[in-house]
Design a protein around this motif. Structure first.
Motif, mmCIF file in Angstrom:
data_model
loop_
_atom_site.group_PDB
_atom_site.id
_atom_site.type_symbol
_atom_site.label_atom_id
_atom_site.label_comp_id
_atom_site.label_asym_id
_atom_site.label_seq_id
_atom_site.Cartn_x
_atom_site.Cartn_y
_atom_site.Cartn_z
ATOM 1 N N ALA A 37 -60.423 -5.292 -21.968
ATOM 2 C CA ALA A 37 -59.625 -4.322 -21.082
ATOM 3 C C ALA A 37 -59.600 -5.003 -19.669
ATOM 4 O O ALA A 37 -60.650 -5.729 -19.279
ATOM 5 C CB ALA A 37 -60.217 -3.061 -21.220
ATOM 6 N N GLY A 38 -58.525 -4.534 -18.980
ATOM 7 C CA GLY A 38 -58.433 -4.921 -17.373
ATOM 8 C C GLY A 38 -57.832 -3.791 -16.711
ATOM 9 O O GLY A 38 -57.093 -3.031 -17.123
ATOM 10 N N PHE A 39 -58.033 -3.977 -15.326
ATOM 11 C CA PHE A 39 -57.410 -3.213 -14.443
ATOM 12 C C PHE A 39 -57.253 -3.854 -13.058
ATOM 13 O O PHE A 39 -57.988 -4.756 -12.646
ATOM 14 C CB PHE A 39 -58.138 -1.820 -14.023
ATOM 15 N N ARG A 40 -55.977 -3.821 -12.526
ATOM 16 C CA ARG A 40 -55.667 -4.482 -11.265
ATOM 17 C C ARG A 40 -54.831 -3.393 -10.242
ATOM 18 O O ARG A 40 -54.175 -2.654 -10.704
ATOM 19 C CB ARG A 40 -54.661 -5.597 -11.831
ATOM 20 N N LEU A 41 -55.287 -3.941 -8.885
ATOM 21 C CA LEU A 41 -54.730 -3.303 -7.773
ATOM 22 C C LEU A 41 -53.994 -4.315 -6.850
ATOM 23 O O LEU A 41 -54.576 -5.452 -6.697
ATOM 24 C CB LEU A 41 -55.870 -2.607 -7.151
ATOM 25 N N ALA A 42 -52.688 -4.113 -6.791
ATOM 26 C CA ALA A 42 -52.059 -4.970 -6.020
ATOM 27 C C ALA A 42 -51.180 -4.547 -4.841
ATOM 28 O O ALA A 42 -50.544 -3.557 -5.064
ATOM 29 C CB ALA A 42 -51.109 -5.693 -6.872
ATOM 30 N N ALA A 44 -48.569 -4.792 -1.487
ATOM 31 C CA ALA A 44 -47.139 -5.255 -1.039
ATOM 32 C C ALA A 44 -47.266 -6.545 -0.401
ATOM 33 O O ALA A 44 -46.130 -7.124 -0.347
ATOM 34 C CB ALA A 44 -46.539 -4.234 -0.003
ATOM 35 N N ASN A 45 -48.283 -6.813 0.470
ATOM 36 C CA ASN A 45 -48.598 -8.230 1.096
ATOM 37 C C ASN A 45 -48.774 -9.346 0.094
ATOM 38 O O ASN A 45 -49.207 -10.497 0.578
ATOM 39 C CB ASN A 45 -49.577 -7.976 2.015
ATOM 40 N N GLY A 46 -49.147 -8.964 -1.277
ATOM 41 C CA GLY A 46 -49.446 -10.120 -2.233
ATOM 42 C C GLY A 46 -50.972 -10.193 -2.669
ATOM 43 O O GLY A 46 -51.359 -10.689 -3.460
ATOM 44 N N ALA A 47 -51.726 -9.462 -1.865
ATOM 45 C CA ALA A 47 -53.266 -9.374 -1.916
ATOM 46 C C ALA A 47 -53.484 -8.536 -3.161
ATOM 47 O O ALA A 47 -52.812 -7.544 -3.460
ATOM 48 C CB ALA A 47 -53.823 -8.910 -0.820
ATOM 49 N N TYR A 48 -54.619 -8.795 -4.044
ATOM 50 C CA TYR A 48 -55.013 -8.082 -5.199
ATOM 51 C C TYR A 48 -56.415 -8.260 -5.476
ATOM 52 O O TYR A 48 -57.124 -9.125 -5.124
ATOM 53 C CB TYR A 48 -53.958 -8.681 -6.286
ATOM 54 N N ALA A 49 -56.867 -7.293 -6.198
ATOM 55 C CA ALA A 49 -58.169 -7.173 -6.814
ATOM 56 C C ALA A 49 -58.061 -6.569 -8.235
ATOM 57 O O ALA A 49 -57.191 -5.888 -8.412
ATOM 58 C CB ALA A 49 -59.092 -6.512 -6.046
ATOM 59 N N ALA A 50 -59.065 -7.160 -8.975
ATOM 60 C CA ALA A 50 -58.855 -6.948 -10.498
ATOM 61 C C ALA A 50 -60.320 -7.089 -11.119
ATOM 62 O O ALA A 50 -61.126 -7.738 -10.538
ATOM 63 C CB ALA A 50 -57.988 -7.739 -11.097
ATOM 64 N N VAL A 51 -60.384 -6.497 -12.172
ATOM 65 C CA VAL A 51 -61.550 -6.331 -12.927
ATOM 66 C C VAL A 51 -61.158 -6.156 -14.447
ATOM 67 O O VAL A 51 -60.355 -5.464 -14.770
ATOM 68 C CB VAL A 51 -62.436 -5.218 -12.455
ATOM 69 N N SER A 52 -61.922 -7.213 -15.261
ATOM 70 C CA SER A 52 -61.612 -7.180 -16.781
ATOM 71 C C SER A 52 -63.049 -7.222 -17.286
ATOM 72 O O SER A 52 -63.826 -7.831 -16.974
ATOM 73 C CB SER A 52 -60.700 -8.067 -16.887
ATOM 74 N N GLY A 53 -62.861 -7.009 -18.598
ATOM 75 C CA GLY A 53 -64.125 -7.051 -19.496
ATOM 76 C C GLY A 53 -63.765 -7.412 -21.032
ATOM 77 O O GLY A 53 -62.610 -7.136 -21.212
ATOM 78 N N SER A 54 -64.643 -7.968 -21.428
ATOM 79 C CA SER A 54 -64.730 -8.184 -23.070
ATOM 80 C C SER A 54 -65.875 -8.471 -23.603
ATOM 81 O O SER A 54 -66.962 -8.588 -23.083
ATOM 82 C CB SER A 54 -63.908 -9.794 -23.166
ATOM 83 N N SER A 55 -65.967 -8.103 -24.963
ATOM 84 C CA SER A 55 -67.142 -8.220 -25.779
ATOM 85 C C SER A 55 -67.165 -9.680 -25.961
ATOM 86 O O SER A 55 -66.300 -10.484 -26.106
ATOM 87 C CB SER A 55 -67.196 -7.614 -27.065
ATOM 88 N N VAL A 56 -68.506 -10.271 -26.116
ATOM 89 C CA VAL A 56 -68.855 -11.507 -26.336
ATOM 90 C C VAL A 56 -69.946 -11.770 -27.240
ATOM 91 O O VAL A 56 -70.701 -10.779 -27.467
ATOM 92 C CB VAL A 56 -68.986 -12.496 -24.842
ATOM 93 N N GLU A 57 -70.064 -12.770 -27.540
ATOM 94 C CA GLU A 57 -71.382 -13.281 -28.745
ATOM 95 C C GLU A 57 -71.585 -14.754 -28.482
ATOM 96 O O GLU A 57 -70.909 -15.725 -29.100
ATOM 97 C CB GLU A 57 -70.909 -12.949 -30.086
ATOM 98 N N PHE A 58 -72.732 -14.871 -27.549
ATOM 99 C CA PHE A 58 -73.394 -16.283 -27.298
ATOM 100 C C PHE A 58 -74.496 -16.632 -28.202
ATOM 101 O O PHE A 58 -74.609 -15.736 -29.412
ATOM 102 C CB PHE A 58 -73.621 -16.386 -25.965
ATOM 103 N N ALA A 59 -75.177 -17.616 -27.986
ATOM 104 C CA ALA A 59 -76.400 -17.756 -28.610
ATOM 105 C C ALA A 59 -77.362 -16.556 -28.603
ATOM 106 O O ALA A 59 -77.637 -15.771 -27.570
ATOM 107 C CB ALA A 59 -77.199 -19.003 -28.128
ATOM 108 N N PRO A 60 -77.967 -16.385 -29.755
ATOM 109 C CA PRO A 60 -78.751 -15.070 -29.926
ATOM 110 C C PRO A 60 -79.921 -14.954 -28.728
ATOM 111 O O PRO A 60 -79.979 -13.717 -28.432
ATOM 112 C CB PRO A 60 -79.445 -15.086 -31.272
ATOM 113 N N GLU A 61 -80.531 -16.091 -28.498
ATOM 114 C CA GLU A 61 -81.382 -15.982 -27.555
ATOM 115 C C GLU A 61 -81.216 -15.440 -26.122
ATOM 116 O O GLU A 61 -81.746 -14.943 -25.504
ATOM 117 C CB GLU A 61 -82.217 -17.130 -27.294
ATOM 118 N N THR A 62 -79.918 -15.492 -25.890
ATOM 119 C CA THR A 62 -79.120 -15.016 -24.484
ATOM 120 C C THR A 62 -78.906 -13.540 -24.518
ATOM 121 O O THR A 62 -78.955 -12.860 -23.262
ATOM 122 C CB THR A 62 -77.875 -15.715 -24.077
ATOM 123 N N HIS A 63 -79.176 -12.816 -25.654
ATOM 124 C CA HIS A 63 -78.543 -11.325 -25.792
ATOM 125 C C HIS A 63 -77.192 -11.083 -24.912
ATOM 126 O O HIS A 63 -76.982 -10.048 -24.774
ATOM 127 C CB HIS A 63 -79.783 -10.703 -25.188
#
Length: 231
Positions: free
Chosen positions: A53-58, A60-79
């Motif tokens: 999922a993600g959310f973005r604020l933009a 009129a001058n072209g500047a923007y900020a955004a935050v997004s997230g995802s579930s991941v699964e790396f090596a078990p020892e990293t948790h």
């Protein structure tokens, strides 16, 4: 140092949000379910499904900020079980057919047993909305202390109002990697089912250097199917 940088990005995002009325900011977002979270040719979810999922604020001058997230699964020892991306940047026209996007992106992995967080500077130059060149540089590539420069060439081919094809080829130059880095390619078909829902089918392909770096189970040839809704 990485914690200070993350705090700075979060503070920038909050300040950007707080000034929404003054800047006439537009908001947008998306949510997706994918059969495999593949990033630059390698899986981030061990071949399992991921929720994003993600959310973005933009402004009129072209500047923007955004935050997004995802579930991941790396090596078990990293948790590691989740990824959060914080972005501040600017997007705008350079000429009638040319647009530029430049941003600072911070990858953050909460509640891990090792420090995987890192930051990258990205630029994308687009021509006629359908051809692009992207560059991403970081002195902390992949959460390490090595330099990394990622480059990608891509093309978007509209087939009909509902269907488009996309193809991209990338090279990730990594300071300490065997062979100096790795190459990968991607082919996608995107079908706009009904606004705002899209279906995506993608094939991802990497060279042998990626297999040596990430392992045969994470790189190589992978297929991904996703459904995404925008708002």
């Amino acid at each position: 140092m990485k914690t200070r940088r993350a705090s700075l990005y979060l503070a920038t995002l909050v300040a950007f949000t707080a000034s929404a009325d003054a800047l006439a900011i537009d908001t947008s977002g998306s949510a997706a379910l994918t059969s495999d979270y593949v990033w630059r040719g390698s899986t981030q979810s061990q071949g399992d499904a991921a929720i994003q999922a993600g959310f973005r604020l933009a402004g009129a001058n072209g500047a923007y900020a955004a935050v997004s997230g995802s579930s991941v699964e790396f090596a078990p020892e990293t948790h590691a079980s989740s990824e959060l991306d914080f972005i501040v940047g600017w997007n705008g026209k350079l000429a009638d057919a040319w647009t530029l996007d430049a941003n600072l992106l911070h990858y953050r992995y909460p509640a891990t047993t090792v420090d995987l967080n890192w930051t990258e500077l990205n630029t994308t130059l687009t021509w006629k909305h359908n051809y692009w060149l992207s560059l991403g540089w970081s002195p902390q590539a992949l959460g390490t202390t090595q330099d990394g420069l990622y480059s990608q060439l891509g093309v978007r081919l509209p087939v009909s109002p509902q269907l488009r094809l996309e193809a991209a080829a990338g090279w990730y130059q990594l300071q300490d990697a065997a062979g100096g880095g790795y190459a990968h390619g991607q082919l996608s078909a995107i079908w706009a089912v009904a606004a705002p829902v899209e279906l995506r089918l993608s094939g991802h392909f990497t060279d042998q250097h990626a297999r040596e770096l990430f392992g045969d189970n994470a790189a190589g040839t992978r297929w991904e199917a996703a459904v995404q809704a925008s708002f």
